[in-house]
Design a protein around this motif. Structure first.
Motif, PDB file in Angstrom:
ATOM      1  N   GLN A 200       4.185   8.018  -2.084  1.00 13.34           N
ATOM      2  CA  GLN A 200       5.573   7.457  -1.672  1.00 13.34           C
ATOM      3  C   GLN A 200       5.348   6.303  -0.668  1.00 13.34           C
ATOM      4  N   ASN A 201       6.353   5.506  -0.776  1.00 10.10           N
ATOM      5  CA  ASN A 201       6.355   4.193  -0.076  1.00 10.10           C
ATOM      6  C   ASN A 201       7.685   4.247   0.763  1.00 10.10           C
ATOM      7  N   ALA A 202       7.648   4.054   2.121  1.00  8.95           N
ATOM      8  CA  ALA A 202       8.853   3.738   2.722  1.00  8.95           C
ATOM      9  C   ALA A 202       9.158   2.389   2.851  1.00  8.95           C
ATOM     10  N   TRP A 203      10.363   1.762   2.344  1.00 10.70           N
ATOM     11  CA  TRP A 203      10.628   0.466   2.429  1.00 10.70           C
ATOM     12  C   TRP A 203      11.640   0.393   3.693  1.00 10.70           C
ATOM     13  N   VAL A 204      11.479  -0.388   4.644  1.00  6.12           N
ATOM     14  CA  VAL A 204      12.327  -0.494   5.848  1.00  6.12           C
ATOM     15  C   VAL A 204      12.910  -1.776   6.379  1.00  6.12           C
ATOM     16  N   GLY A 205      13.997  -1.870   6.746  1.00  7.66           N
ATOM     17  CA  GLY A 205      14.515  -3.401   7.123  1.00  7.66           C
ATOM     18  C   GLY A 205      16.026  -3.037   7.761  1.00  7.66           C
ATOM     19  N   PRO A 250       8.628   6.737  -4.951  1.00  9.31           N
ATOM     20  CA  PRO A 250       7.229   7.264  -5.499  1.00  9.31           C
ATOM     21  C   PRO A 250       6.440   5.685  -5.809  1.00  9.31           C
ATOM     22  N   GLN A 251       5.288   5.716  -5.585  1.00  8.91           N
ATOM     23  CA  GLN A 251       4.501   4.471  -5.707  1.00  8.91           C
ATOM     24  C   GLN A 251       4.384   4.269  -7.076  1.00  8.91           C
ATOM     25  N   ALA A 252       4.343   5.291  -7.868  1.00  6.24           N
ATOM     26  CA  ALA A 252       4.078   5.169  -9.294  1.00  6.24           C
ATOM     27  C   ALA A 252       5.486   4.373 -10.079  1.00  6.24           C
ATOM     28  N   GLU A 253       6.487   4.502  -9.308  1.00  3.05           N
ATOM     29  CA  GLU A 253       7.588   3.875  -9.932  1.00  3.05           C
ATOM     30  C   GLU A 253       8.443   2.979  -8.998  1.00  3.05           C
ATOM     31  N   ASP A 254       7.462   2.372  -8.193  1.00  5.15           N
ATOM     32  CA  ASP A 254       8.082   1.260  -6.990  1.00  5.15           C
ATOM     33  C   ASP A 254       7.895  -0.018  -7.536  1.00  5.15           C
ATOM     34  N   GLU A 255       9.163  -0.716  -7.983  1.00  2.76           N
ATOM     35  CA  GLU A 255       9.107  -1.774  -8.433  1.00  2.76           C
ATOM     36  C   GLU A 255       9.878  -2.741  -7.163  1.00  2.76           C
ATOM     37  N   ILE A 256      10.316  -2.097  -6.215  1.00  4.65           N
ATOM     38  CA  ILE A 256      10.973  -3.104  -5.099  1.00  4.65           C
ATOM     39  C   ILE A 256      10.289  -4.234  -4.817  1.00  4.65           C
ATOM     40  N   ALA A 257       8.994  -4.223  -4.714  1.00  2.00           N
ATOM     41  CA  ALA A 257       8.389  -5.512  -4.269  1.00  2.00           C
ATOM     42  C   ALA A 257       8.728  -6.866  -5.073  1.00  2.00           C
ATOM     43  N   GLY A 258       9.007  -6.354  -6.332  1.00  2.00           N
ATOM     44  CA  GLY A 258       9.237  -7.609  -7.303  1.00  2.00           C
ATOM     45  C   GLY A 258      10.870  -7.955  -7.378  1.00  2.00           C
ATOM     46  N   LEU A 259      11.599  -7.238  -6.691  1.00  2.00           N
ATOM     47  CA  LEU A 259      13.152  -7.685  -6.585  1.00  2.00           C
ATOM     48  C   LEU A 259      13.342  -8.637  -5.400  1.00  2.00           C
ATOM     49  N   ASN A 260      14.150  -9.460  -5.857  1.00  2.00           N
ATOM     50  CA  ASN A 260      14.908 -10.377  -4.764  1.00  2.00           C
ATOM     51  C   ASN A 260      15.887  -9.665  -3.820  1.00  2.00           C
ATOM     52  N   GLY A 281      24.719  -7.907   3.381  1.00  2.00           N
ATOM     53  CA  GLY A 281      23.315  -8.608   3.139  1.00  2.00           C
ATOM     54  C   GLY A 281      22.213  -7.562   3.548  1.00  2.00           C
ATOM     55  N   ILE A 282      20.810  -8.222   3.439  1.00  2.00           N
ATOM     56  CA  ILE A 282      19.704  -7.259   3.573  1.00  2.00           C
ATOM     57  C   ILE A 282      18.626  -8.273   4.141  1.00  2.00           C
ATOM     58  N   SER A 283      18.015  -7.667   5.191  1.00  2.00           N
ATOM     59  CA  SER A 283      16.816  -8.297   5.588  1.00  2.00           C
ATOM     60  C   SER A 283      15.584  -8.266   4.933  1.00  2.00           C
ATOM     61  N   ALA A 284      14.515  -9.068   5.343  1.00  2.00           N
ATOM     62  CA  ALA A 284      13.294  -8.899   4.520  1.00  2.00           C
ATOM     63  C   ALA A 284      12.628  -7.355   4.884  1.00  2.00           C
ATOM     64  N   LEU A 285      12.174  -6.720   3.744  1.00  2.00           N
ATOM     65  CA  LEU A 285      11.746  -5.300   4.001  1.00  2.00           C
ATOM     66  C   LEU A 285      10.276  -5.329   4.070  1.00  2.00           C
ATOM     67  N   LYS A 286       9.798  -4.011   4.886  1.00  2.00           N
ATOM     68  CA  LYS A 286       8.379  -3.953   5.099  1.00  2.00           C
ATOM     69  C   LYS A 286       8.140  -2.723   4.486  1.00  2.00           C
ATOM     70  N   CYS A 287       6.874  -2.306   3.833  1.00  2.00           N
ATOM     71  CA  CYS A 287       6.524  -1.030   3.149  1.00  2.00           C
ATOM     72  C   CYS A 287       5.446  -0.431   4.085  1.00  2.00           C
ATOM     73  N   PHE A 288       5.563   0.623   4.081  1.00  2.00           N
ATOM     74  CA  PHE A 288       4.639   1.950   4.580  1.00  2.00           C
ATOM     75  C   PHE A 288       4.340   3.305   3.792  1.00  2.00           C
ATOM     76  N   PRO A 289       2.972   3.218   3.327  1.00  2.00           N
ATOM     77  CA  PRO A 289       2.730   4.514   2.558  1.00  2.00           C
ATOM     78  C   PRO A 289       3.107   5.811   3.442  1.00  2.00           C
ATOM     79  N   LEU A 290       3.361   6.798   2.673  1.00  2.00           N
ATOM     80  CA  LEU A 290       3.866   8.067   3.242  1.00  2.00           C
ATOM     81  C   LEU A 290       2.926   9.224   3.016  1.00  2.00           C
TER      82      LEU A 290
END
Length: 410
Positions: A200-205, A250-260, A281-290
């Motif tokens: 899994q990934n955690a997207w934080v912002g 889940p990393q296998a279904e994580d498409e967040i990186a490709g979204l604006n 609004g939303i800031s830039a997000l950072k990704c961390f494996p869990l």
């Protein structure tokens, strides 16, 4: 006593490895509670590096806030108090009028119903570490023969020696006890005795909240893919409300990186309950494996691990740092009546037993929840929803859970 007057021989030579929140809190607590101990704090970070601007978000329990207040290292003006926690489940789930205002299963825990001023607080890493470091440096200035700082000196290794532990930080030195509080994140850690990659990934912002959103409310939403949390942050100078985002996928279904940004905001909005209002609004997000990465024991000979150095957990319960601070308090408390080597070993065994219920219950709970989001069993969302509804309907059980989240298992 002048600075030139030799101090009595120390009853304990203590090395603390890591000047993050857990390490600094332990060193500061030991400095004030163990007047005959000589304490050396090591960290690879140079002292001149400014940590105050580090924006990483930390959620602290009420017990952690109280400990930092006792240490005079709490910046209340930078922290946002948590007045209420709302945990709910996104559809598909059970819907019933008994399940709360939205008809969905949820648990609401408020400071008012628990009889406390706040459940905890949220602030940035820098706003927590900077006051702790300033307090530690003030202590070292008052007792320079007893309290030593070794910033900019990474510890290369620890080696057991007779009646102690050798710390290699360029020059090998022997201590009675070494406490390792240098944890890091899951992806960068050497694997410990108990480890599991959750895939899994955690997207934080940060997200901007609606102007009329209530202050001090923390939200956790159980979604099909994982938990999504909004932690309240101090409002900006212009009054705009904001929250720290922790979004697990889940990393296998994580498409967040490709979204604006607009697409990310729309997806988050669709997952949250309507009562939160329209996100602005939303800031830039950072990704961390869990993952889970834990030692079976806190104590190994004359070394003790606390915080992320002992157990790195999934953020679903937000308890990693709080566990570390409770570890630090318990260790220092056990060392107070501890003048000899034999008594030190006995005290360390006592710490291990004392901390086990709190530590293992939290490891087990977070591990179960983290794994459950990968299961696709029929009826699982309904079962999870029923669990939330039952918890809300049983005040004594909810009160016990709230006390454990605020103060740990006692």
């Amino acid at each position: 006593m002048s600075l030139d007057t030799p101090l009595p021989a120390p009853t304990l030579r203590l090395a603390v490895v890591g000047a993050g929140p857990a390490g600094l809190a332990l060193a500061l607590l030991a400095a004030r509670s163990l007047p005959r101990a000589q304490i050396t704090l090591f960290d690879a970070r140079p002292l001149e590096r400014d940590v105050s601007a580090d924006p990483r978000t930390l959620a602290l329990s009420l017990g952690s806030v109280q400990l930092l207040q006792r240490l005079s290292a709490w910046n209340a003006g930078a922290a946002q108090a948590i007045a209420e926690v709302q945990v709910s489940q996104a559809p598909p789930t059970l819907n019933h009028p008994l399940f709360g205002p939205a008809g969905e299963p949820e648990v609401r825990i408020s400071a008012a119903e628990q009889g406390v001023a706040q459940l905890g607080a949220v602030l940035s890493y820098g706003q927590l570490v900077a006051p702790l470091q300033a307090a530690w440096l003030a202590e070292t200035a008052r007792a320079p023969q007893r309290l030593l700082s070794r910033f900019g000196q990474p510890v290369a290794g620890l080696k057991p020696v007779e009646d102690g532990i050798e710390v290699d930080a360029g020059i090998a030195e022997s201590y009675d006890l070494a406490v390792v509080a240098e944890g890091g994140v899951f992806a960068e850690q050497a694997r410990k005795a108990l480890t599991h990659d959750y895939q899994q990934n955690a997207w934080v912002g940060t997200v901007m909240l609606a102007p009329d959103s209530p202050a001090g409310v923390a939200y956790e939403r159980f979604t099909r893919n994982g938990p999504l949390a909004l932690l309240p942050l101090k409002a900006l100078d212009d009054g705009r409300r904001r929250a720290a985002l922790v979004w697990c996928m889940p990393q296998a279904e994580d498409e967040i990186a490709g979204l604006n940004d607009a697409q990310r905001l729309a997806v988050i909005q669709s997952l949250l309950p309507a009562r939160i209002g329209r996100l602005q609004g939303i800031s830039a997000l950072k990704c961390f494996p869990l993952g889970l990465n834990a030692e079976r024991s806190l104590v190994e000979g004359r070394s003790v691990r606390i915080g992320n150095a002992a157990q790195t957990l999934h953020p679903v319960a937000g308890q990693g740092l709080n566990l570390g601070l409770r570890d630090a308090y318990a260790l220092v408390d056990a060392l107070k009546p501890c003048p000899s080597a034999a008594e030190l070993d006995r005290a360390l065994r006592g710490v291990e037993w004392q901390r086990a219920p709190d530590r293992w219950s939290m490891i087990a709970a977070t591990d179960f929840l983290a794994r459950s989001f990968a299961w696709r069993w029929p009826g699982l969302p309904a079962a999870r929803g029923l669990g939330l509804a039952a918890l809300q309907a049983l005040p004594p059980v909810k009160r016990a859970l709230a006390r454990q989240m605020m103060f740990g298992r006692r």
